[in-house]
Design a protein around this motif. Sequence first.
Motif, PDB file in Angstrom:
ATOM      1  N   ARG A  52       0.746  -1.480  -0.129  1.00  0.00           N
ATOM      2  CA  ARG A  52      -0.097  -0.112  -0.049  1.00  0.00           C
ATOM      3  C   ARG A  52       0.904   1.316  -0.160  1.00  0.00           C
ATOM      4  N   GLU A  53       1.936   1.273   1.009  1.00  0.00           N
ATOM      5  CA  GLU A  53       2.512   2.513   1.014  1.00  0.00           C
ATOM      6  C   GLU A  53       3.429   2.819  -0.073  1.00  0.00           C
ATOM      7  N   MET A  54       3.997   1.677  -1.036  1.00  0.00           N
ATOM      8  CA  MET A  54       4.784   1.940  -2.294  1.00  0.00           C
ATOM      9  C   MET A  54       3.919   2.561  -3.259  1.00  0.00           C
ATOM     10  N   LEU A  55       2.712   2.138  -3.375  1.00  0.00           N
ATOM     11  CA  LEU A  55       1.622   2.608  -4.454  1.00  0.00           C
ATOM     12  C   LEU A  55       1.432   4.264  -3.869  1.00  0.00           C
ATOM     13  N   GLU A  56       1.197   4.486  -2.576  1.00  0.00           N
ATOM     14  CA  GLU A  56       0.624   5.900  -2.341  1.00  0.00           C
ATOM     15  C   GLU A  56       2.030   6.573  -2.367  1.00  0.00           C
ATOM     16  N   GLU A  57       3.052   6.323  -2.123  1.00  0.00           N
ATOM     17  CA  GLU A  57       4.187   7.382  -1.921  1.00  0.00           C
ATOM     18  C   GLU A  57       4.798   7.261  -3.629  1.00  0.00           C
ATOM     19  N   THR A  58       4.920   6.448  -4.257  1.00  0.00           N
ATOM     20  CA  THR A  58       5.575   6.427  -5.670  1.00  0.00           C
ATOM     21  C   THR A  58       4.837   6.635  -6.856  1.00  0.00           C
ATOM     22  N   GLY A  59       3.449   6.311  -6.906  1.00  0.00           N
ATOM     23  CA  GLY A  59       2.598   6.032  -7.951  1.00  0.00           C
ATOM     24  C   GLY A  59       2.805   4.992  -8.568  1.00  0.00           C
ATOM     25  N   LEU A  60       3.940   3.856  -8.373  1.00  0.00           N
ATOM     26  CA  LEU A  60       4.083   2.903  -9.222  1.00  0.00           C
ATOM     27  C   LEU A  60       3.054   1.638  -8.648  1.00  0.00           C
ATOM     28  N   THR A  61       2.401   1.086 -10.106  1.00  0.00           N
ATOM     29  CA  THR A  61       1.628   0.112  -9.878  1.00  0.00           C
ATOM     30  C   THR A  61       2.180  -1.161 -10.319  1.00  0.00           C
TER      31      THR A  61
END
Length: 142
Positions: A52-61
Amino acid sequence: MQVIEKAFGYITRTHEDQLQVLVFEQNSVGAGIQVPKGTVEEGETPLDAVKREMLEETGLTTLVVQALIAQDYFNHPSGVLQKRYFYHLTSDETRDVWQHQPTGLNEGDLIFSFYWISAEQDALLAKGHGDYLYRLLAKVRN
């Protein structure tokens, strides 16, 4: 003493036959160069939190979690004791630099500027962020 759980993501890619690690700087003074991370929410596993955090912080999907590479306890400079989980994730991202406005709570005014580094010496990371980077780079290169 209250313990706050934090999930850190060492996101890597291979670019021109070289391993690179994603880092960012934010538009606030004193934050330093960081790797993406965030708090493990109540009822959430550290693995769920890092995704969750990686998506929220980077926008990478299109990130793929490879492994949990370390966990420890860390006395944060703020005085909070953190239980930290460091994950290795891989990306097929082709952009060398980009900006992203994180979507987590209380991050409305922040803008993160992302870029890739190829060695630990390429950036002086904020205290605690690079603690296990050497393990990742050694593991991936073997």
